[in-house]
Enzyme design. Structure first.
Site, PDB file in Angstrom:
ATOM      1  N   ASP A   7      -8.947  -6.106  -4.945  1.00 26.43           N
ATOM      2  CA  ASP A   7      -8.532  -4.823  -4.378  1.00 26.43           C
ATOM      3  C   ASP A   7      -9.081  -3.709  -5.268  1.00 26.43           C
ATOM      4  OD1 ASP A   7      -7.285  -2.575  -3.363  1.00 26.43           O
ATOM      5  OD2 ASP A   7      -5.240  -3.373  -3.518  1.00 26.43           O
ATOM      6  N   SER A  55       0.841  -1.192   0.000  1.00 30.53           N
ATOM      7  CA  SER A  55       0.000   0.000   0.000  1.00 30.53           C
ATOM      8  C   SER A  55       0.884   1.253   0.000  1.00 30.53           C
ATOM      9  CB  SER A  55      -0.955  -0.044   1.188  1.00 30.53           C
ATOM     10  OG  SER A  55      -1.934   0.958   1.110  1.00 30.53           O
ATOM     11  N   HIS A  74      -8.190  -4.916  -0.510  1.00 27.41           N
ATOM     12  CA  HIS A  74      -6.891  -4.279  -0.313  1.00 27.41           C
ATOM     13  C   HIS A  74      -6.133  -4.895   0.863  1.00 27.41           C
ATOM     14  CE1 HIS A  74      -3.896  -1.179  -0.720  1.00 27.41           C
ATOM     15  NE2 HIS A  74      -4.089  -0.752   0.516  1.00 27.41           N
TER      16      HIS A  74
END
Length: 385
Positions: free
Chosen positions: A322, A157, A355
């Site tokens: 995601d 991320s 995610h």
């Protein structure tokens, strides 16, 4: 009696603090004259100082990536599934460094720290950070630890953005990089989510324009709403549906506005928990760093040109469900790397977890990531794939 930990755990770990007395110039034009970084290490640095792996954390992450701080700690570090003896990032083979970034709220210099110029907390006056600023500070930490070149820089991320930036700012200091569930720049939709979260915090009456500490207050409601908004984007529709569906907390509708559905209860719990352990000014700062990251922006939108300095192999990982940083964003990065003539491996991992999948066990993910790390270890020890 000694504590008992799993055999594949790094066990008890103690955070350390690195102090830097030389000024750090920031992208915003300001300078930090002095700062501290809190970090943890796992494993042993070899004689050549060549087996170090840097872990870069995401928005709400911190230095505690693996192991336990005490024998009675219920949960290990946030990436314990992947760091430890015999795990993907094998601490029998690698020396792992994990830090809390500047501007954080877990010990490193940030909004909750005292500004030496005023003698009061920095609060909202703490300089706005960028991913590039973080990477420069991380390089300072590497210098202090005697690490000239990382065997790998790894991040998921927002951490993946830092890993990318390392290859641009310090290509000679990175032997390999893993960019996981990340993006080379935020979409308008992602910036919009961040802005709604920031407004939730800033409109809380307890925020006091960022000076809430002076009022003995915490903008809990704003933080709670910000976390609830963010958490929705971290989960996939499938994972929320399979976990909660439309299940009610009781057998019948209440025809009111209190919690009725299980998913409502879950989100409120996540928000309540987050509001007591995270700092509001840090949340604002972290989301702005996300928004600002755009290495191609300095090259007329040409990401391949931005990545031209990179001199190491890349592993890029995305996850099928995601939608916060969708697989298309990872493919954008991969295509730019190929245009720039860089070595890159890419996998879009099948996962129902959205995610957050980069944090969770997954056989395909572990296999690909593990092969990447074993190849690095083999090269360090004179072997091949």
């Amino acid at each position: 009696m000694s504590a008992s930990f799993p055999s594949d755990s790094v066990g008890l770990v103690t955070p350390q603090t690195a102090t830097f007395e030389s000024p750090l110039a920031l992208a915003c034009g300001k300078t930090l004259e002095r700062f501290e970084l809190v970090y943890e290490t796992y494993g042993t640095l070899n004689a050549e100082h060549s087996n170090a792996v840097l872990i870069c954390h995401a928005l709400s992450g911190h230095h505690h990536a693996a192991g336990f701080h005490s024998a009675d700690e219920l949960k290990p570090g946030w990436w314990d599934a992947y760091i430890g003896p015999g795990k993907v990032i094998d601490t029998d083979r690698f020396f792992v460094v994990s830090l809390n970034n500047l501007g954080g709220c877990h010990g490193s210099t940030g909004p909750s720290s005292v500004d030496p110029q005023t003698g009061r907390q920095w609060g909202p006056t703490f300089p706005v950070m960028t991913v590039a600023d973080w990477v420069h500070s991380q390089a300072r930490l590497a210098d202090q630890l005697g690490i000239e070149r990382f065997a790998a820089v790894v991040g998921g991320s927002l951490g993946g953005m830092q890993a990318m930036q390392w290859t641009i700012a310090y290509p000679e200091r990175v032997a390999n990089v893993a960019v996981i569930a990340a993006t080379p720049r935020l979409s308008a939709q992602n910036i919009a989510f961040n802005e709604v979260a920031r407004q939730a915090i800033r409109s809380d009456p307890d925020f006091h324009d960022g000076w809430y500490a002076d009022h003995g207050a915490i903008p809990k409601l704003g933080l709670k709403l910000a976390r609830m908004i963010g958490h929705i984007t971290y989960l996939s529709e499938h994972s929320m549906g399979s976990r909660f569906g439309r299940d009610l907390r009781s057998d019948q509708l209440n025809f009111g506005y209190d919690v009725e559905f299980q998913v409502e209860s879950y989100l409120r719990h996540q928000g309540d928990t987050f509001s007591t352990r995270f700092d509001a000014n840090t949340y604002l700062l972290m989301t702005k760093a996300l928004d600002y990251f755009d290495p191609a922006g300095q090259h007329d939108g040409d990401l391949a040109a931005a990545l031209a300095p990179a001199a190491c192999p890349f592993l890029v990982v995305s996850f099928t469900t995601d939608w916060r940083f969708a697989p298309a964003r990872s493919r954008e990065l991969v295509n730019a790397l190929l245009r720039a003539g860089k070595a890159v491996s890419y996998v879009n991992v099948d996962s129902p977890h959205g995610h957050d999948a980069f944090l969770l066990p997954n056989d395909q993910y572990e296999s690909v990531f593990g092969s990447f790390m074993r190849r690095i270890d083999a090269e360090l020890n004179g072997g091949t794939n």
